[in-house]
Design a protein around this motif. Sequence first.
Motif, PDB file in Angstrom:
ATOM      1  N   LEU A   1       0.817  -1.218   0.000  1.00  0.00           N
ATOM      2  CA  LEU A   1       0.000   0.000   0.000  1.00  0.00           C
ATOM      3  C   LEU A   1       0.851   1.268   0.000  1.00  0.00           C
ATOM      4  CD1 LEU A   1      -2.821  -1.070   2.473  1.00  0.00           C
ATOM      5  CD2 LEU A   1      -2.956  -0.866  -0.018  1.00  0.00           C
ATOM      6  N   ASP A   2       2.150   1.151   0.282  1.00  0.00           N
ATOM      7  CA  ASP A   2       3.030   2.318   0.246  1.00  0.00           C
ATOM      8  C   ASP A   2       3.558   2.596  -1.161  1.00  0.00           C
ATOM      9  OD1 ASP A   2       2.667   2.657   2.920  1.00  0.00           O
ATOM     10  OD2 ASP A   2       4.518   1.655   3.512  1.00  0.00           O
TER      11      ASP A   2
ATOM     12  N   MET B   1      -2.886   4.181   2.625  1.00  0.00           N
ATOM     13  CA  MET B   1      -4.151   4.239   3.366  1.00  0.00           C
ATOM     14  C   MET B   1      -4.060   3.465   4.677  1.00  0.00           C
ATOM     15  SD  MET B   1      -6.207   1.703   0.776  1.00  0.00           S
ATOM     16  CE  MET B   1      -7.741   1.674   1.682  1.00  0.00           C
ATOM     17  N   SER B   2      -3.096   2.581   4.782  1.00  0.00           N
ATOM     18  CA  SER B   2      -2.915   1.772   5.979  1.00  0.00           C
ATOM     19  C   SER B   2      -1.630   0.987   5.797  1.00  0.00           C
ATOM     20  CB  SER B   2      -4.113   0.819   6.150  1.00  0.00           C
ATOM     21  OG  SER B   2      -3.943  -0.001   7.278  1.00  0.00           O
ATOM     22  N   SER B   3      -1.195   0.340   6.856  1.00  0.00           N
ATOM     23  CA  SER B   3      -0.104  -0.626   6.694  1.00  0.00           C
ATOM     24  C   SER B   3      -0.738  -2.002   6.590  1.00  0.00           C
ATOM     25  CB  SER B   3       0.855  -0.558   7.883  1.00  0.00           C
ATOM     26  OG  SER B   3       0.186  -0.958   9.062  1.00  0.00           O
ATOM     27  N   THR B   4      -0.029  -2.930   5.998  1.00  0.00           N
ATOM     28  CA  THR B   4      -0.588  -4.265   5.853  1.00  0.00           C
ATOM     29  C   THR B   4      -0.275  -5.158   7.049  1.00  0.00           C
ATOM     30  OG1 THR B   4       1.358  -4.924   4.576  1.00  0.00           O
ATOM     31  CG2 THR B   4      -0.577  -4.201   3.336  1.00  0.00           C
ATOM     32  N   ASP B   5       0.356  -4.592   8.086  1.00  0.00           N
ATOM     33  CA  ASP B   5       0.551  -5.382   9.308  1.00  0.00           C
ATOM     34  C   ASP B   5      -0.356  -4.863  10.429  1.00  0.00           C
ATOM     35  OD1 ASP B   5       1.998  -3.041   9.506  1.00  0.00           O
ATOM     36  OD2 ASP B   5       3.804  -3.970  10.314  1.00  0.00           O
ATOM     37  N   GLY B   6      -0.203  -3.599  10.807  1.00  0.00           N
ATOM     38  CA  GLY B   6      -1.030  -3.052  11.874  1.00  0.00           C
ATOM     39  C   GLY B   6      -2.468  -2.786  11.434  1.00  0.00           C
ATOM     40  N   GLU B   7      -2.643  -2.288  10.204  1.00  0.00           N
ATOM     41  CA  GLU B   7      -3.951  -2.052   9.593  1.00  0.00           C
ATOM     42  C   GLU B   7      -4.835  -1.104  10.403  1.00  0.00           C
ATOM     43  OE1 GLU B   7      -5.218  -5.785   7.107  1.00  0.00           O
ATOM     44  OE2 GLU B   7      -4.730  -6.441   9.137  1.00  0.00           O
ATOM     45  N   THR B   8      -4.243  -0.123  11.080  1.00  0.00           N
ATOM     46  CA  THR B   8      -5.073   0.804  11.846  1.00  0.00           C
ATOM     47  C   THR B   8      -5.501   2.011  11.018  1.00  0.00           C
ATOM     48  OG1 THR B   8      -3.199   2.124  12.641  1.00  0.00           O
ATOM     49  CG2 THR B   8      -3.817   0.184  13.940  1.00  0.00           C
TER      50      THR B   8
ATOM     51  N   LEU C   1      -5.484  15.213   5.014  1.00  0.00           N
ATOM     52  CA  LEU C   1      -6.471  14.822   4.019  1.00  0.00           C
ATOM     53  C   LEU C   1      -6.299  13.317   3.812  1.00  0.00           C
ATOM     54  CD1 LEU C   1      -5.060  17.748   3.119  1.00  0.00           C
ATOM     55  CD2 LEU C   1      -6.884  17.653   1.434  1.00  0.00           C
ATOM     56  N   THR C   2      -7.308  12.547   4.168  1.00  0.00           N
ATOM     57  CA  THR C   2      -7.137  11.097   4.182  1.00  0.00           C
ATOM     58  C   THR C   2      -7.881  10.437   3.025  1.00  0.00           C
ATOM     59  OG1 THR C   2      -9.013  10.898   5.694  1.00  0.00           O
ATOM     60  CG2 THR C   2      -6.826  11.026   6.667  1.00  0.00           C
ATOM     61  N   LEU C   3      -7.406   9.256   2.662  1.00  0.00           N
ATOM     62  CA  LEU C   3      -8.045   8.394   1.670  1.00  0.00           C
ATOM     63  C   LEU C   3      -8.290   9.109   0.351  1.00  0.00           C
ATOM     64  CD1 LEU C   3     -10.586   6.592   4.036  1.00  0.00           C
ATOM     65  CD2 LEU C   3      -8.295   5.850   3.365  1.00  0.00           C
ATOM     66  N   ALA C   4      -7.274   9.788  -0.138  1.00  0.00           N
ATOM     67  CA  ALA C   4      -7.392  10.518  -1.407  1.00  0.00           C
ATOM     68  C   ALA C   4      -7.333   9.542  -2.581  1.00  0.00           C
ATOM     69  CB  ALA C   4      -6.267  11.543  -1.516  1.00  0.00           C
ATOM     70  N   SER C   5      -8.245   9.741  -3.525  1.00  0.00           N
ATOM     71  CA  SER C   5      -8.225   8.930  -4.748  1.00  0.00           C
ATOM     72  C   SER C   5      -7.658   9.717  -5.925  1.00  0.00           C
ATOM     73  CB  SER C   5      -9.640   8.439  -5.085  1.00  0.00           C
ATOM     74  OG  SER C   5     -10.513   9.536  -5.278  1.00  0.00           O
TER      75      SER C   5
END
Length: 263
Positions: free
Chosen positions: A36-37, A122-129, A145-149
Amino acid sequence: MTIAVLVKYVPDTQFDRHLAAGDGRLDRSESILSELDEYPLEAALQLAEERGGEAAGNRIIAVTMGPEAAVGAVKKALQIGAYEGVHLTDPALAGSDLAATSLALAALIKKLGSVDLVLTGMSSTDGETALLPALLAGRLDLPQLTLASSIEISERSITVHRDGDAYTEVIESVLPAVVSVTDQINQPRYPNFKGIMAAKKRQISVLSLADLELSAEQVGSAGSWTEVQQARPRPARSAGVVITDDGDAGLKLVDFLAEQNLL
């Protein structure tokens, strides 16, 4: 424009996760750059290339925090196209929760000097918070500004689209800002041979807590707001129950659900 992209070294999602022996933490021996990064990194590359790329003075800095092996995330980011890398590593960082992690990363971002944009996945694939961008923005006193598309940048402002189930929000903010992006914003590029070779010549700065004027008591388990009191492997799955339909499968299914207190 200077863009800091947070990249994390996480266990490969293609394999089962295991707890490391001794400390009950996640075994990170088989880790990679978080998938996701790659999306914020691609977004940063596109923004820089629209403005003339590295030759025009733009900077894309891949930033990570973690043990020695975590530098692998920065190296992969450089192979994909980041211009610089920074690795924050210190034994005292082990066990940091989100609060301690955001404190350390905020100090690191400040250490970089003038940064126009901080991009995250949008998140990490381990902690997923998915909470780190908000905490980091709070630490840095920057808009989030979060979850930008999608991202558009003008002289000193940024506009993002944020997609809901039946609507799209258009949010504008001044720069600098902290922005997290979804996996719908772009199609990340793969590192090519030229990029892999060029990455070997790229600079990776290694920083410690002392470089950020942080103490061991502010991070790690000592500086965390939360504590994992126990972690144990999940029990193996049982073989399950097979119901054969001899004309009474419905009744057998009802009896089974009743036995499990599901009715």
